[in-house]
Design an enzyme around this catalytic site. Structure first.
Site, PDB file in Angstrom:
ATOM      1  CG  ASP A  68      52.140  39.445  37.958  1.00 40.77           C
ATOM      2  OD1 ASP A  68      52.260  38.626  38.887  1.00 40.77           O
ATOM      3  OD2 ASP A  68      52.485  40.645  38.047  1.00 40.77           O
ATOM      4  CG  ASP A  74      48.756  43.046  30.694  1.00 42.69           C
ATOM      5  OD1 ASP A  74      48.999  44.229  30.991  1.00 42.69           O
ATOM      6  OD2 ASP A  74      48.192  42.247  31.457  1.00 42.69           O
ATOM      7  CD  GLU A  97      55.231  44.525  35.003  1.00 43.68           C
ATOM      8  OE1 GLU A  97      54.065  44.114  35.173  1.00 43.68           O
ATOM      9  OE2 GLU A  97      55.629  45.639  35.373  1.00 43.68           O
ATOM     10  CD  GLU A  98      53.074  42.006  30.671  1.00 44.85           C
ATOM     11  OE1 GLU A  98      52.882  40.771  30.723  1.00 44.85           O
ATOM     12  OE2 GLU A  98      52.599  42.801  31.497  1.00 44.85           O
ATOM     13  CG  ASP A 115      54.182  47.859  33.576  1.00 43.61           C
ATOM     14  OD1 ASP A 115      53.557  47.228  32.720  1.00 43.61           O
ATOM     15  OD2 ASP A 115      53.783  47.997  34.756  1.00 43.61           O
ATOM     16  CG  LEU A 117      47.916  48.461  29.789  1.00 51.41           C
ATOM     17  CD1 LEU A 117      47.901  49.875  29.205  1.00 51.41           C
ATOM     18  CD2 LEU A 117      46.876  47.605  29.105  1.00 51.41           C
ATOM     19  CG  ASP A 118      50.916  50.727  36.222  1.00 45.85           C
ATOM     20  OD1 ASP A 118      51.312  49.911  37.073  1.00 45.85           O
ATOM     21  OD2 ASP A 118      50.221  51.718  36.492  1.00 45.85           O
ATOM     22  CD  GLU A 271      55.540  48.021  38.084  1.00 49.93           C
ATOM     23  OE1 GLU A 271      54.334  47.967  37.779  1.00 49.93           O
ATOM     24  OE2 GLU A 271      56.071  47.288  38.943  1.00 49.93           O
TER      25      GLU A 271
END
Length: 333
Positions: A68, A74, A97-98, A115, A117-118, A271
């Protein structure tokens, strides 16, 4: 001990809460890991609140581990989480996630998934965002990847930070769910929701209705039925959708109903599992539309799934329609 003065109540901080909610077989090490996460959430909250003042709106021009596009915040939030966890001797593995792969931090007992910064696409318009996290015990001799590719049923602790009108830390160590609010005057996390229990049924559902024309038949029939008040609950349901998973789940946790995404879009590791643990600990359910989320053994770090989180009776009714999972598709917005 002297009696408390009239009108003055003792402050129950995160440290005090943990002493009463330490899971069996864990102790100071898990406390240390939780404190590292809680400190990171404070720091992310501060940077998020100042994003417009510090030039942190907009795209970073890079991509995260799941492919993404990243926002500037983020990257900042991820760096904050990694820095805090790296400084904690109790944490041996961090998976974000990053990031493309888990980070080996040392010999610490715990592996933390997150995660950072959702809902970051909402930052530029000041809509609530959050940080989602979970903590596993690292199996002896396990590689960093194996340490985080565990079923959610093995989580030791999980929670989220919510950045909104208040900054909150909602968490569980396996014996219920508590909500703490950041007191900016004290600089402390203070318990404001001692034991969160989700109602067994609500009256609000949360998903993107604009995709209705691509929903499977079962999901469409279910939504049509509850909108008319013809489902198991005799009242008509309303839709509330922020498009920030933490915000939608937080409302659901407190008021009942459900929130989710029928597409295989949300990450199981970062998540789905942490949030499903919270919902179950509060008396609710987490499902992919067919299976209990916490029973799914992840096969890849960035594995995605449909996700439905909410009141137990609402999730059971949703599942009873059978065909509620939408096929994979990426939308422009």
């Amino acid at each position: 001990m002297a009696a408390a003065r009239a009108g003055v109540q003792p402050v129950e901080t995160l440290d005090v809460w943990y002493e009463a909610n330490t899971p069996a077989g864990h102790g100071p090490e898990l406390h240390s890991a939780l404190r590292a996460v809680a400190t990171a959430v404070k720091a992310i909250a501060a940077r998020t609140a100042r994003a417009g003042l510090e030039g942190l709106y907009g795209a970073a021009g890079t991509t995260g581990g799941g492919g993404d596009s990243q926002k500037k915040l983020d990257v900042v939030a991820n760096d904050i989480m990694v820095a805090q966890l790296s400084a904690c001797p109790a944490v041996g593995v961090a998976a974000s996630e990053e990031e493309e792969a888990p980070l080996a931090l040392g010999s610490g007992r715990y592996a933390v998934v997150f995660d950072p910064l959702d809902g970051s696409r909402n930052i530029d318009v000041a809509i609530p965002t959050g940080t989602i996290w979970g903590i596993y015990e690292r199996p002896a001799g396990a590689s960093p990847e194996a340490a985080v590719l565990q079923a959610g049923s093995k989580l030791v602790a999980a929670g989220y930070g919510l950045y909104s009108s208040a900054t909150m830390l909602v968490l569980s160590t396996g014996s219920g769910v508590a909500g703490l609010t950041l007191d900016s005057l004290l600089g402390e996390w203070v318990v404001t929701h001692r034991s969160i229990k989700i109602p067994d049924r609500g009256q609000i559902y949360s998903l993107n209705d604009a995709r209705r024309w691509e929903w499977p038949d079962g999901l469409r029939r279910y939504i049509d039925t509850i909108q008319r008040g013809e489902g198991e609950h005799p009242k008509q349901y309303s839709a509330r959708y922020v498009c920030s998973l933490v915000a939608d789940v937080h409302r659901t946790l407190l008021t009942g109903g459900w929130a989710g995404n029928p597409r295989p879009h949300l990450r199981l590791v970062y998540e789905g599992n942490p949030l499903a643990m919270l919902l179950e600990q509060a008396g609710g359910s987490g499902s992919d539309g067919k299976r209990r989320v916490l029973s799914i053994a992840p096969s890849a770090l960035h594995q995605r799934l449909p996700l439905f989180l909410g009141s137990a009776r609402d999730i059971a009714e949703l599942e009873s329609y059978g065909d509620v999972q939408q096929g994979a598709k990426t939308y422009e917005l």
